[in-house]
Design a protein around this motif. Structure first.
Motif, mmCIF file in Angstrom:
data_model
loop_
_atom_site.group_PDB
_atom_site.id
_atom_site.type_symbol
_atom_site.label_atom_id
_atom_site.label_comp_id
_atom_site.label_asym_id
_atom_site.label_seq_id
_atom_site.Cartn_x
_atom_site.Cartn_y
_atom_site.Cartn_z
ATOM 1 N N GLU A 76 0.826 -1.207 0.000
ATOM 2 C CA GLU A 76 0.000 0.000 0.000
ATOM 3 C C GLU A 76 0.861 1.259 0.000
ATOM 4 O OE1 GLU A 76 -3.109 0.185 -0.575
ATOM 5 O OE2 GLU A 76 -3.299 -2.004 -0.607
ATOM 6 N N LEU A 77 1.946 1.201 0.762
ATOM 7 C CA LEU A 77 2.816 2.369 0.880
ATOM 8 C C LEU A 77 3.469 2.693 -0.459
ATOM 9 C CD1 LEU A 77 3.973 4.351 2.995
ATOM 10 C CD2 LEU A 77 5.954 2.856 3.175
ATOM 11 N N ARG A 79 2.625 1.565 -3.708
ATOM 12 C CA ARG A 79 1.879 1.778 -4.938
ATOM 13 C C ARG A 79 0.928 2.975 -4.854
ATOM 14 N NH1 ARG A 79 -2.592 -3.020 -5.571
ATOM 15 N NH2 ARG A 79 -3.771 -2.449 -3.747
ATOM 16 N N ASN A 80 0.769 3.551 -3.682
ATOM 17 C CA ASN A 80 -0.089 4.727 -3.588
ATOM 18 C C ASN A 80 0.702 6.032 -3.632
ATOM 19 O OD1 ASN A 80 -2.852 3.846 -3.482
ATOM 20 N ND2 ASN A 80 -2.266 2.785 -1.613
ATOM 21 N N ILE A 81 1.968 5.926 -3.949
ATOM 22 C CA ILE A 81 2.780 7.127 -4.129
ATOM 23 C C ILE A 81 3.158 7.183 -5.612
ATOM 24 C CG2 ILE A 81 5.013 8.165 -3.574
ATOM 25 C CD1 ILE A 81 4.695 6.930 -0.774
ATOM 26 N N PRO A 82 2.962 8.347 -6.251
ATOM 27 C CA PRO A 82 3.214 8.411 -7.692
ATOM 28 C C PRO A 82 4.638 7.990 -8.042
ATOM 29 C CG PRO A 82 2.125 10.400 -6.927
ATOM 30 C CD PRO A 82 2.467 9.605 -5.714
#
Lengths: 239, 246, 214
Positions: A76-77, A79-82
Motif C-alpha cells: 500500500e505504501l 503503490r499509492n505514491i506516484p
C-alpha cells in the motif's frame, strides 16, 4: 504525407503542418541510443521488481499474520505514491547518496512496480489449491522446495497474463525516468524535438518503438508460460 | 503385530473456539490396517493430517516411529518421507507428467539420483498398471488413474506407513474398484495403513480394526468383526445402519 | 510539521487544489468518454468500432508522458492551435484514461451473461432499452472497483503534469525545494499526501461497491 500539407480543416482552424521525416532519420543514432537505455532500464527494473514482488508476495501469503500485515503495508505504501515521486525520492531526496540517474530510475521503477508484482504473486499463490502445497509437504519436501517446485510454477502459468500487463506498464513507465535526466527514449525524443521541431514525427516514432517493446515482452511471457492445456484456472482478476 | 508405528495420546485441536479433535487416543502397529469412518465433519481427515504434521494440534502427543510430531525440533520433512499420504482429490502436480510426479520427492527430499528415482518411478507406475502413462500429464487422465499415480507417488518414498484420506470418494463409481484393488494388494503385502473411507466392503475385507469418529471424538475403536457385528455405541449403530442400508 | 512545509503551506495548497481540479475534471471526462467508447466497441458499431479499437490500442501502448507531449506539443503544432499546459494535461489524461476505462467497461459488459440479455428481451424490452435499463447499470456496478483503480492511477498521474510545467502539487513542491532545498522533508510530505489521498479514494470505491452490491 498522409495529411494535407495546407488547407482549411472542417473544424475551422488551419492545418499548417508540413510533415518532414528527414530530421528523424538523421537523428536515428540518438533514438537508438535512447532505445538501448530504455531497454536496459526496463530489464534491470523488471528483474529487481520481480525479486521484490516474489519476496513481498510470498510474505503476503504467509501463515504468519505479522508477515502478511507487513507485506500489505509495503504494497500500500509503495503503490499509492506516484512513480515520479519514487524517482525524486532516489534522485532528489537521497541526493547525498550521489546515485547516478540511471540507478535512481531503476530503483524508483522497481520499488513502484514491485508492489504490483507482489499483488500478482500473492493472487497467484492463492490460486494454487492448498492441497498442492500439502501434497508436496506430505512427500517430505521442505516449505521452500514446495514453493519453488510445486506452487510457483503453477502460479506463474496462472498469472502470466497479469504479469505481462505489469511488465508492459513498467516499460511505458520507464519514460518518466526522463524527468530525472536518464537519457532514455523519451528524453532523447524531447531533445530531438527541441532541435528539429519535428514534434509530431518524433513522438509518433517513439510511440511505435514503445509499442514494439511492449509487444515483445507480452510475447516473451506467453512463451515462457508455455502451453496452457493443463492449467486448471485460466482466468484471474487482473491485479 | 509388533510395536506401534503411530501412537496418538489424548490429541485435541480446535480452530479458534471450534473443537475439531477431542482427546483422541489410538495406536497403529506395524502391518496393521485401520479404517477410520464416521459422518462428514467428524474430524477424520484432520486426524490424518495431524499425524504427518500438516495440521498442528494444541494438546496431547502424536508419536511416529517414536518421534513427537508436534515438537518444535522435529524434522518434519524427514518424518513425512517415512509416511506416504494419499489425498481425496489426488493433488497430483498438474504441471508435471505422471513420472515427474513420482520422481520429484525422491530426488528433492530423499536425494536419490534422478536415474535411480526414474527407474523406481517406472516400476511403481507399472505396479499400479499405468506404465504407459508415464509421460502423460494428470489433466489428461481419469480420476482413477490419477489416484493410482498418487499412490505410486507415495510408495516411491518407501514409506513405513500409508495415510489415505478418502482415496475413492472423489471418484466416479466405475473407477473405485481399480483404486481399491491396488489398496487391497498393498494391505495383503503387509503395508501399515490408516484409511479414511466410507467403503465398508473394503473395510470388512482388509481392515484389522475400525475406528469410528463423531464430532472430533473417537467413539469406537474395535476389531473389524466386532465393529460390524456388535458396535458398542448408539452413534456407530446409527451410522452403520445409514451407510449399509443402500 | 517542519518549518519549510508550514511556511510554504499556502503555495503547496494551491498546487494541491490544481492537482485535485485536474484529477476531478479528467475523472469525469475520462469516465464519460470511456463509457461511450466501451459501449460503442462492445456493440460493434460499424466503422466507428474499428476506429475506436485503434484508438484504444494506440493509447494503451503509449507512455503517459509521451501522451502529454503529444497533446502539449504535437497536436497544437499539427492544428496550429495554442493550448496551455493545463489544458493539454486535461486533454491528455482524458484521452489516456478513457482508453483504459473503455476496456474495463467492455469486460464489464461481457461479464453479463447472454441469459440476462435474453431474459430482458423476452420481457418485451428493445435491445437499446435492455442495454440502458439492465445491462449498463449492472455492468457499472460490477466495474466500480476497476473504475476506482483508474481514478487512483489518475490521481497519481497528475504528478506527471509537472514535467510539462503545470504547477500542480508535485510541481509546486519541487519549486519550493528549488528555493529552500529541503528535499527530504518536502518529499516525505508530498509522498504522504498522495498516499493519504489515494487510500481515501480507494476506500470510497470500496464503500461504494459494497453499498451498491448490497
Amino acid at each position: 504525407m498522409w495529411l494535407p500539407g495546407q488547407g482549411r480543416s472542417r473544424f475551422g482552424f488551419t492545418v499548417n503542418y508540413q510533415f518532414d521525416w528527414e530530421p528523424i532519420l538523421e537523428s536515428r543514432a540518438l533514438i537508438l541510443e535512447g532505445l538501448a537505455t530504455t531497454i536496459l532500464l526496463s530489464l534491470c527494473a523488471l528483474a529487481l521488481a520481480s525479486i521484490i514482488g516474489v519476496i513481498v508476495g510470498t510474505l503476503a501469503s504467509s501463515r504468519h499474520k505479522g508477515a502478511r500485515l507487513g507485506a500489505a503495508a509495503i504494497v500500500e505504501l509503495t503503490r499509492n505514491i506516484p512513480l515520479l515521486i519514487h524517482m525524486y525520492i532516489w534522485y532528489v531526496g537521497l541526493a547525498f547518496l550521489r546515485l547516478p540517474p540511471f540507478l535512481c530510475g531503476v530503483l524508483g521503477l522497481s520499488v513502484y512496480s514491485g508492489a504490483y508484482v507482489a499483488e500478482i504473486v500473492r493472487a497467484g499463490i492463492a490460486s494454487v489449491p492448498d492441497g498442492q502445497n500439502k501434497a508436496a509437504l506430505a512427500t517430505g519436501l521442505t516449505r521452500l522446495q514446495a514453493l519453488l517446485l510445486v506452487v510457483y510454477p503453477q502460479a506463474l502459468r496462472i498469472v502470466a497474463p497479469s504479469l505481462g500487463n505489469v511488465f508492459s506498464q513498467l516499460i511505458k513507465d520507464s519514460s518518466l525516468a526522463s524527468a530525472i535526466a536518464v537519457m532514455e527514449l523519451t528524453y532523447q525524443a524531447s531533445a530531438i524535438e527541441g532541435q528539429t521541431f519535428r514534434t509530431f514525427e518524433i513522438y509518433i516514432t517513439i510511440c511505435a518503438l514503445y509499442l514494439l517493446l511492449v509487444s515483445a515482452v507480452t510475447l516473451a511471457l506467453r512463451l515462457l508460460a508455455g502451453p496452457r492445456d493443463d492449467a486448471p484456472a485460466q482466468e484471474l482478476a487482473s491485479a | 503385530m509388533s510395536k506401534p508405528i503411530i501412537i496418538l495420546e489424548d490429541v485435541s485441536k480446535s480452530y479458534g473456539a471450534v473443537p475439531v479433535l477431542r482427546g483422541c487416543s489410538t495406536a497403529v502397529s506395524r502391518g496393521e490396517v485401520v479404517v477410520v469412518c464416521g459422518p462428514s465433519g467428524s474430524g477424520k481427515s484432520t486426524l490424518l493430517q495431524c499425524i504427518n504434521g500438516l495440521e498442528p494440534y494444541q494438546s496431547g502427543s502424536i508419536l511416529v516411529e517414536g518421534v513427537e510430531v508436534g515438537a518444535k525440533k522435529t524434522d518434519l520433512p524427514r518424518l513425512r518421507t517415512r509416511i506416504g499420504m494419499v489425498f481425496q482429490h489426488f493433488e497430483l502436480y498438474p504441471h508435471m507428467t505422471a513420472l515427474e510426479n513420482v520422481v520429484l520427492a525422491q530426488v528433492h527430499a530423499l536425494r536419490r539420483s534422478r536415474k535411480e528415482a526414474e527407474a523406481r518411478g517406472r516400476r511403481l507406475l507399472d505396479r499400479v498398471g499405468l506404465a504407459s502413462k508415464a509421460d502423460t500429464r494428470p489433466g489428461k487422465l481419469s480420476g482413477g488413474q490419477q489416484q493410482r499415480i498418487a499412490i505410486a507417488r507415495a510408495l516411491a518414498l518407501d514409506p513405513q506407513a500409508m495415510l489415505l484420506d478418502e482415496p475413492t470418494s472423489a471418484l466416479d463409481p466405475e473407477m473405485i474398484t481399480e483404486v481399491l484393488d491396488v489398496l487391497i494388494e498393498l494391505a495383503d503385502e503387509g503395508m501399515t495403513m490408516m484409511v479414511v473411507t466410507h467403503e465398508m466392503g473394503f473395510a470388512r475385507r482388509v481392515a484389522d480394526r475400525v475406528i469410528f469418529m463423531d464430532q472430533g471424538e473417537i467413539i469406537e475403536d474395535s476389531p473389524t468383526k466386532t465393529f460390524f457385528s456388535a458396535p458398542v455405541s448408539q452413534r456407530a449403530k446409527l451410522f452403520l445402519s445409514k451407510i449399509l442400508s443402500h | 510539521m517542519p518549518d519549510v512545509i508550514s511556511q510554504n503551506m499556502p503555495f503547496l495548497l494551491q498546487g494541491l487544489v490544481t492537482t485535485l481540479r485536474i484529477a476531478a475534471l479528467t475523472a469525469i471526462g475520462g469516465t464519460l468518454l470511456g463509457l461511450a467508447v466501451g459501449v460503442a466497441v462492445q456493440l460493434r458499431l460499424p466503422f466507428v468500432a474499428g476506429l475506436l479499437r485503434v484508438y484504444i490500442e494506440f493509447v494503451r501502448g503509449t507512455p503517459l508522458l509521451v501522451m502529454l507531449f503529444i497533446c502539449y506539443f504535437a497536436l497544437p503544432a499539427l492544428m496550429g492551435l495554442h493550448v496551455t499546459a493545463e489544458q493539454a494535461t486535461v486533454l491528455g489524461f482524458v484521452l489516456f484514461i478513457a482508453a483504459y476505462i473503455a476496456e474495463d467497461v467492455r469486460s464489464g459488459l461481457r461479464s453479463i451473461g447472454s441469459g440476462l440479455v435474453r431474459a430482458a428481451l423476452a420481457t418485451g424490452l428493445t435491445r437499446l432499452q435492455s442495454l440502458r435499463l439492465i445491462i449498463v447499470p449492472l455492468a457499472l456496478r460490477r466495474i466500480i472497483p476497476a473504475l476506482f483503480n483508474q481514478y487512483v492511477r489518475l490521481l497519481k498521474f497528475t504528478s506527471v503534469a509537472s514535467v510539462i510545467g503545470v504547477q500542480e502539487f508535485t510541481g509546486s513542491a519541487m519549486l519550493v525545494n528549488a528555493r529552500v532545498f529541503a528535499p527530504v522533508s518536502i518529499l516525505i510530505f508530498v509522498a504522504l499526501t498522495y498516499l493519504i489521498l489515494c487510500l481515501l479514494l480507494s476506500s470510497v470505491g470500496r464503500v461504494l461497491h459494497a453499498y451498491l452490491a448490497a
